[in-house]
Design an enzyme around this catalytic site. Structure first.
Site, short mmCIF file in Angstrom:
data_model
loop_
_atom_site.label_atom_id
_atom_site.label_comp_id
_atom_site.label_asym_id
_atom_site.label_seq_id
_atom_site.Cartn_x
_atom_site.Cartn_y
_atom_site.Cartn_z
N ASP A 12 0.83 -1.21 0.00
CA ASP A 12 0.00 0.00 0.00
C ASP A 12 0.87 1.26 0.00
O ASP A 12 1.98 1.26 0.53
CB ASP A 12 -0.92 -0.02 1.24
CG ASP A 12 -2.07 0.95 1.09
OD1 ASP A 12 -2.44 1.29 -0.06
OD2 ASP A 12 -2.61 1.38 2.13
N HIS A 29 1.99 3.52 -9.12
CA HIS A 29 1.78 2.10 -9.43
C HIS A 29 2.94 1.57 -10.28
O HIS A 29 3.40 0.44 -10.09
CB HIS A 29 0.46 1.89 -10.16
CG HIS A 29 -0.75 2.27 -9.33
ND1 HIS A 29 -0.89 1.90 -8.02
CD2 HIS A 29 -1.85 3.02 -9.62
CE1 HIS A 29 -2.03 2.38 -7.54
NE2 HIS A 29 -2.63 3.07 -8.49
N GLU A 60 -12.40 -4.67 -3.92
CA GLU A 60 -12.95 -3.33 -3.66
C GLU A 60 -12.28 -2.27 -4.52
O GLU A 60 -12.79 -1.14 -4.62
CB GLU A 60 -12.76 -2.96 -2.18
CG GLU A 60 -13.69 -3.69 -1.21
CD GLU A 60 -13.32 -5.14 -1.01
OE1 GLU A 60 -12.12 -5.45 -0.92
OE2 GLU A 60 -14.24 -5.99 -0.97
N LEU A 124 10.71 -20.41 -5.47
CA LEU A 124 9.66 -19.60 -4.82
C LEU A 124 8.36 -19.62 -5.63
O LEU A 124 8.40 -19.64 -6.86
CB LEU A 124 10.17 -18.14 -4.75
CG LEU A 124 9.20 -17.12 -4.14
CD1 LEU A 124 9.17 -17.26 -2.62
CD2 LEU A 124 9.59 -15.69 -4.52
N LEU A 179 -6.40 -4.94 7.55
CA LEU A 179 -6.15 -6.06 6.64
C LEU A 179 -6.82 -5.87 5.28
O LEU A 179 -6.46 -6.55 4.31
CB LEU A 179 -6.62 -7.38 7.26
CG LEU A 179 -5.84 -7.82 8.51
CD1 LEU A 179 -6.41 -9.09 9.09
CD2 LEU A 179 -4.35 -8.01 8.18
C1 IPE Z 1 -5.31 -2.71 -0.13
O1 IPE Z 1 -5.04 -1.36 -0.30
C2 IPE Z 1 -5.37 -3.39 -1.47
C3 IPE Z 1 -4.09 -3.54 -2.16
C4 IPE Z 1 -2.93 -3.21 -1.70
C5 IPE Z 1 -4.19 -4.13 -3.47
P1 IPE Z 1 -6.20 -0.29 -0.39
O2 IPE Z 1 -5.57 1.03 -0.54
O3 IPE Z 1 -7.19 -0.68 -1.45
O4 IPE Z 1 -6.91 -0.44 1.02
P2 IPE Z 1 -7.79 0.57 1.85
O5 IPE Z 1 -8.87 1.08 0.93
O6 IPE Z 1 -6.90 1.67 2.30
O7 IPE Z 1 -8.31 -0.24 2.99
C1 IPE Z 2 -1.77 0.20 -3.36
O1 IPE Z 2 -1.51 1.57 -3.36
C2 IPE Z 2 -1.97 -0.35 -4.75
C3 IPE Z 2 -3.36 -0.72 -5.06
C4 IPE Z 2 -4.36 -0.73 -4.21
C5 IPE Z 2 -3.63 -1.13 -6.42
P1 IPE Z 2 -2.67 2.61 -3.33
O2 IPE Z 2 -3.08 2.94 -4.73
O3 IPE Z 2 -3.79 2.18 -2.45
O4 IPE Z 2 -1.94 3.87 -2.71
P2 IPE Z 2 -2.49 4.85 -1.61
O5 IPE Z 2 -2.89 4.01 -0.43
O6 IPE Z 2 -3.68 5.55 -2.19
O7 IPE Z 2 -1.37 5.76 -1.32
MG MG Z 3 -4.14 2.39 -0.46
#
Ligand code: IPE
Ligand code: IPE
Ligand code: MG
Length: 225
Positions: A12, A29, A60, A124, A179
């Protein structure tokens, strides 16, 4: 010393990483995909680690703006195609979890192709969670077992899930302590580590440090030591 067979990571912080630099979220990304490559390579060199499960797109995440979702789909396809040689060179088997039927035919084809082409690799396992949500995974497992005879055992249920192995170490980068619907069943006794580092800044050194800390924790699994 604790055995570390299965590491799972909630990657994240990509969007915030980009925004902090005045860039578009999607740049985060792109930078994040490079870190996936590095961390996978690092884990493939550690003979104790059997499986690395990475949360790449949740059930989600479809709620995000259409352009960001489209970008992520293209990035995934590009990543998988460009990584094939690395998977083979590092003896890494690619295994998706999640309901990939929601993806375009072309992306589904790429995912299956990389899975088949790396099926013989016995180092792995890099498992990417793609359109993955633990609640969705559990529901699909329950529906798949509907016609099973007799009581469903823990083993039967576990084997009906996409991810069939328990997590030893679960890491979330990006500073949040939740989580977000990741591996709810498999992480029942996982050791949880939360890092403030945004995923594109995460390094093998930080992972090595977390692994070192993990090995010294007393894991009791409800028993006494
Ligand atoms: C969790 O991150 C999903 C991934 C890392 C793919 P999100 O950014 O979607 O989670 P929330 O919305 O902060 O809980
Ligand atoms: C996680 O990073 C990657 C995905 C959920 C695809 P985010 O895109 O959620 O990045 P933040 O949390 O908004 O910084
Ligand atoms: Mg995020």
């Amino acid at each position: 010393m604790n055995e570390i067979k299965h590491i799972a990571i909630i990657m994240d912080g990509n969007g915030r990483w980009a925004e902090l630099q005045g860039k578009k979220r999607v740049k985060g990304h792109e930078a994040g995909a490079k870190v996936v490559k590095k961390i996978t390579k690092f884990c493939s060199r550690d003979k104790d680690i059997e499986r690395l499960t990475l949360y790449a797109f949740s059930t989600e995440n479809w709620k995000r703006p259409r352009l960001e979702v489209e970008f992520l789909m293209k990035l995934l396809e590009k990543y998988l195609r460009s990584e094939l040689q690395d998977y083979l060179n590092n003896n890494v088997r690619f295994e998706p979890i999640g309901d990939i039927r929601a993806f375009s035919n072309s992306l589904q084809k790429t995912i299956k192709e990389i899975e088949i082409k790396t099926a013989h690799c016995d180092g792995l396992v890099q498992s990417l969670a793609l359109n993955y949500g633990a609640q969705d995974e559990i529901l699909r497992a329950v529906n798949g077992l509907k016609n099973a005879e007799g009581d469903i055992t823990q083993e039967m249920f576990s084997n009906a899930l996409d991810c069939k192995s328990d997590v030893d170490l679960l890491i979330r980068t990006g500073g949040d302590h939740r989580l977000s619907n990741f591996l709810l069943w498999q992480a029942a006794y996982a050791e949880l580590f939360f890092s403030d580092t945004l995923w594109p800044d995460f390094t093998s050194d930080e992972l090595a440090k977390i692994i070192k800390d993990f090995t010294t924790i007393e894991r009791r699994f409800g028993g006494l030591k």
